[in-house]
Each structure stands twice: as structure tokens, then as C-alpha cells.
Scaffold this active site. Structure first.
Site, mmCIF file in Angstrom:
data_model
loop_
_atom_site.group_PDB
_atom_site.id
_atom_site.type_symbol
_atom_site.label_atom_id
_atom_site.label_comp_id
_atom_site.label_asym_id
_atom_site.label_seq_id
_atom_site.Cartn_x
_atom_site.Cartn_y
_atom_site.Cartn_z
ATOM 1 N N LYS A 9 20.947 52.010 0.921
ATOM 2 C CA LYS A 9 21.140 50.787 0.158
ATOM 3 C C LYS A 9 20.544 49.576 0.882
ATOM 4 O O LYS A 9 20.256 49.648 2.081
ATOM 5 C CB LYS A 9 22.642 50.573 -0.075
ATOM 6 C CG LYS A 9 23.300 51.655 -0.938
ATOM 7 C CD LYS A 9 24.750 51.297 -1.230
ATOM 8 C CE LYS A 9 25.409 52.315 -2.136
ATOM 9 N NZ LYS A 9 26.753 51.875 -2.575
ATOM 10 N N TYR A 49 25.095 53.659 -12.320
ATOM 11 C CA TYR A 49 26.498 53.269 -12.126
ATOM 12 C C TYR A 49 27.208 53.101 -13.472
ATOM 13 O O TYR A 49 28.080 52.239 -13.608
ATOM 14 C CB TYR A 49 26.581 51.990 -11.299
ATOM 15 C CG TYR A 49 26.299 52.193 -9.812
ATOM 16 C CD1 TYR A 49 26.898 53.234 -9.093
ATOM 17 C CD2 TYR A 49 25.464 51.326 -9.116
ATOM 18 C CE1 TYR A 49 26.655 53.410 -7.737
ATOM 19 C CE2 TYR A 49 25.214 51.501 -7.743
ATOM 20 C CZ TYR A 49 25.823 52.541 -7.073
ATOM 21 O OH TYR A 49 25.592 52.718 -5.726
ATOM 22 N N PHE A 57 33.608 44.101 -10.430
ATOM 23 C CA PHE A 57 32.633 43.964 -9.347
ATOM 24 C C PHE A 57 31.224 44.417 -9.741
ATOM 25 O O PHE A 57 30.299 44.317 -8.938
ATOM 26 C CB PHE A 57 33.097 44.730 -8.095
ATOM 27 C CG PHE A 57 33.300 46.212 -8.318
ATOM 28 C CD1 PHE A 57 32.227 47.093 -8.296
ATOM 29 C CD2 PHE A 57 34.574 46.720 -8.557
ATOM 30 C CE1 PHE A 57 32.408 48.453 -8.500
ATOM 31 C CE2 PHE A 57 34.765 48.096 -8.760
ATOM 32 C CZ PHE A 57 33.678 48.959 -8.731
ATOM 33 N N ARG A 85 28.330 64.270 1.272
ATOM 34 C CA ARG A 85 29.478 63.411 0.927
ATOM 35 C C ARG A 85 30.425 63.304 2.125
ATOM 36 O O ARG A 85 30.972 62.232 2.396
ATOM 37 C CB ARG A 85 30.251 63.976 -0.270
ATOM 38 C CG ARG A 85 29.616 63.698 -1.618
ATOM 39 C CD ARG A 85 29.646 62.255 -2.056
ATOM 40 N NE ARG A 85 30.908 61.795 -2.586
ATOM 41 C CZ ARG A 85 31.064 60.667 -3.284
ATOM 42 N NH1 ARG A 85 30.027 59.887 -3.534
ATOM 43 N NH2 ARG A 85 32.243 60.309 -3.716
ATOM 44 N N THR A 91 34.472 55.451 0.337
ATOM 45 C CA THR A 91 33.682 54.368 -0.257
ATOM 46 C C THR A 91 33.787 53.074 0.548
ATOM 47 O O THR A 91 32.771 52.425 0.812
ATOM 48 C CB THR A 91 34.145 54.130 -1.718
ATOM 49 O OG1 THR A 91 34.042 55.361 -2.435
ATOM 50 C CG2 THR A 91 33.309 53.057 -2.392
ATOM 51 N N ARG A 102 29.450 55.685 6.850
ATOM 52 C CA ARG A 102 30.106 54.423 6.467
ATOM 53 C C ARG A 102 31.113 53.982 7.531
ATOM 54 O O ARG A 102 31.256 52.791 7.809
ATOM 55 C CB ARG A 102 30.782 54.578 5.102
ATOM 56 C CG ARG A 102 29.770 54.626 3.946
ATOM 57 C CD ARG A 102 30.445 55.065 2.659
ATOM 58 N NE ARG A 102 29.581 54.947 1.488
ATOM 59 C CZ ARG A 102 29.863 55.480 0.311
ATOM 60 N NH1 ARG A 102 30.975 56.193 0.153
ATOM 61 N NH2 ARG A 102 29.045 55.323 -0.703
ATOM 62 N N ASN A 112 27.993 49.345 1.563
ATOM 63 C CA ASN A 112 28.462 50.538 2.280
ATOM 64 C C ASN A 112 27.347 51.531 2.622
ATOM 65 O O ASN A 112 27.551 52.735 2.638
ATOM 66 C CB ASN A 112 29.616 51.194 1.515
ATOM 67 C CG ASN A 112 29.217 51.616 0.113
ATOM 68 O OD1 ASN A 112 28.073 51.409 -0.292
ATOM 69 N ND2 ASN A 112 30.123 52.224 -0.612
ATOM 70 N N HIS A 115 24.391 55.643 -0.804
ATOM 71 C CA HIS A 115 24.918 56.349 -1.971
ATOM 72 C C HIS A 115 24.653 57.825 -1.753
ATOM 73 O O HIS A 115 23.589 58.198 -1.249
ATOM 74 C CB HIS A 115 24.212 55.905 -3.257
ATOM 75 C CG HIS A 115 24.398 56.902 -4.369
ATOM 76 N ND1 HIS A 115 25.540 56.915 -5.140
ATOM 77 C CD2 HIS A 115 23.630 57.952 -4.794
ATOM 78 C CE1 HIS A 115 25.454 57.923 -6.007
ATOM 79 N NE2 HIS A 115 24.307 58.569 -5.813
ATOM 80 N N GLU A 126 20.530 62.698 -10.972
ATOM 81 C CA GLU A 126 20.081 61.534 -10.182
ATOM 82 C C GLU A 126 18.685 61.769 -9.594
ATOM 83 O O GLU A 126 17.865 60.848 -9.560
ATOM 84 C CB GLU A 126 21.121 61.228 -9.096
ATOM 85 C CG GLU A 126 22.414 60.702 -9.713
ATOM 86 C CD GLU A 126 23.569 60.523 -8.725
ATOM 87 O OE1 GLU A 126 23.417 60.817 -7.522
ATOM 88 O OE2 GLU A 126 24.644 60.071 -9.182
HETATM 89 N N1 UDP Z 1 32.053 49.570 -5.221
HETATM 90 C C1 UDP Z 1 32.516 48.288 -4.984
HETATM 91 N N2 UDP Z 1 33.870 48.014 -5.114
HETATM 92 C C2 UDP Z 1 34.760 48.981 -5.457
HETATM 93 C C3 UDP Z 1 34.291 50.298 -5.706
HETATM 94 C C4 UDP Z 1 32.937 50.561 -5.584
HETATM 95 O O1 UDP Z 1 31.722 47.398 -4.674
HETATM 96 O O2 UDP Z 1 35.968 48.697 -5.568
HETATM 97 C C5 UDP Z 1 30.616 49.870 -5.072
HETATM 98 C C6 UDP Z 1 30.295 50.544 -3.739
HETATM 99 O O3 UDP Z 1 29.026 50.053 -3.294
HETATM 100 C C7 UDP Z 1 30.221 52.001 -4.139
HETATM 101 C C8 UDP Z 1 29.591 51.914 -5.528
HETATM 102 O O4 UDP Z 1 30.212 50.762 -6.106
HETATM 103 O O5 UDP Z 1 29.448 52.766 -3.240
HETATM 104 C C9 UDP Z 1 29.845 53.126 -6.400
HETATM 105 O O6 UDP Z 1 31.214 53.373 -6.493
HETATM 106 P P1 UDP Z 1 31.816 54.850 -6.461
HETATM 107 O O7 UDP Z 1 33.241 54.767 -6.892
HETATM 108 O O8 UDP Z 1 30.906 55.778 -7.206
HETATM 109 O O9 UDP Z 1 31.825 55.178 -4.873
HETATM 110 P P2 UDP Z 1 30.905 56.138 -3.973
HETATM 111 O O10 UDP Z 1 30.638 57.376 -4.773
HETATM 112 O O11 UDP Z 1 29.651 55.372 -3.641
HETATM 113 O O12 UDP Z 1 31.732 56.403 -2.741
HETATM 114 MG MG MG Z 2 29.885 57.528 -6.709
#
Ligand code: UDP
Ligand code: MG
Length: 153
Positions: A9, A49, A57, A85, A91, A102, A112, A115, A126
Site C-alpha cells: 500500500k 473494497y 471510513f 494472511r 487489520t 503489520r 496498514n 493487502h 483479485e
Molecule cells: N480499514 C480501515 N478501518 C477499519 C477497517 C478497515 O481503515 O475499521 C481499511 C484497512 O486499510 C484495511 C482495509 O480497510 O486493510 C480493508 O479492510 P478489511 O476488513 O478487508 O481488512 P484486511 O483484509 O485488509 O485485514
Molecule cells: Mg480484506
């Protein structure tokens, strides 16, 4: 062997961590099947997304993901979706375990670092969303027989 999709990112690019993050994936033994730099736009981020478009957000997330170009990667390996993962961590970087990407490199829930696809099915969607077929390479690294036993391949 399975494939997964990773984005380094804008937080990674801004903070000069491109090499370190890629190094972790390579040292783990994952095969880089595709890699390129690209500028994301709102259309592709709305698709990527889609599960978050209604969250408060979301506008901030989109702005953040377009702040600089990103590096997109296709990584290959046995059980690679789960492996990546778990290397990525929770996250929110403040909650992610030390030892995860992370957990080691970030302090934010939004900024973070990476992705990573959350299922085999989403990984394939994807990869197709971000790469042309000819940008994904199928080759056998010389290290493969040192990385896996014959019955794992
Ligand atoms: N995100 C955020 N606030 C939140 C949850 C998610 O800014 O409360 C952002 C964060 O950058 C995250 C992305 O949205 O990586 C995608 O969210 P997801 O729930 O898919 O989390 P991930 O799979 O990336 O752990
Ligand atoms: Mg995700």
C-alpha cells in the site's frame, strides 16, 4: 500450487519499506509470479473494497490507497493464501502480533502496509482484477526441491 494477491500500500511506498516487505515474502519461500507498480483509481478500489463501500471510513480508505502508486504482487506457494494472511497479521497494526508485517511495521488501522487476499476464491478474482494474464509467469525456481518435500509438490 495456489496463488494469492498482495498490494504494498502507499504507506509502504511512502515509508521506504518496499524492499523489506518483499524480502519477507521471498525469504519465506514464496514464488513471485507477478509484480508491477500501478496507480489505483476510484473505480478499481470500489470493486476491490466492495464489502466496505458503506462504511464511514471508505472515502478516507480510497484517498489513502490513491496517495501514491502501489506495488501489486501475485505470490505462489502451497497454502499461500493462509500463509500470507498469517504473515500479514491483524487489520489494525496496533493489534497485530509482533513478527507479522503489520505488527512489525505499522501503527495504524488504515495505513496498514499490505493487502492480502482472504480466500482462494478472492485471490483468483483479485489477480484477474489487477493483472493481465500475460503478466503472471509460470516458472519453476531452482530452490523448489529445497523448499518442499517431493510429496508436498
Ligand atoms: N480499514 C480501515 N478501518 C477499519 C477497517 C478497515 O481503515 O475499521 C481499511 C484497512 O486499510 C484495511 C482495509 O480497510 O486493510 C480493508 O479492510 P478489511 O476488513 O478487508 O481488512 P484486511 O483484509 O485488509 O485485514
Ligand atoms: Mg480484506
Amino acid at each position: 500450487m495456489e496463488q494469492t494477491f498482495v498490494i504494498l500500500k502507499p504507506s509502504t511506498i511512502q515509508r521506504g519499506l518496499i524492499g523489506e516487505v518483499i524480502d519477507r515474502f521471498q525469504k519465506k519461500g514464496l514464488i513471485v509470479a507477478g509484480i508491477k507498480m500501478m496507480q489505483l483509481n476510484e473505480d478499481i478500489l470500489r470493486e476491490h473494497y466492495a464489502h466496505l463501500v458503506d462504511r464511514p471510513f471508505f472515502p478516507s480508505l480510497v484517498r489513502s490507497m490513491m496517495a501514491t502508486p502501489v506495488i501489486v504482487m501475485c505470490l505462489r506457494g502451497k497454502d499461500v493464501v493462509t500463509v500470507v494472511r498469517s504473515m500479514t497479521g491483524a487489520t489494525n497494526c496496533r493489534k497485530a502480533e509482533p513478527g507479522t508485517i503489520r505488527g512489525d511495521y505499522g501503527m495504524s488501522g488504515q495505513e496498514n502496509i499490505v493487502h492480502a487476499s482472504d480466500s482462494d476464491e478472492n485471490a483468483e478474482i483479485e489477480i484477474k482484477r489487477f493483472f493481465k494474464p500475460e503478466e503472471i509467469f509460470d516458472y519453476t525456481p531452482l530452490t523448489l526441491t529445497a523448499l518442499y518435500s517431493p510429496d508436498e509438490l
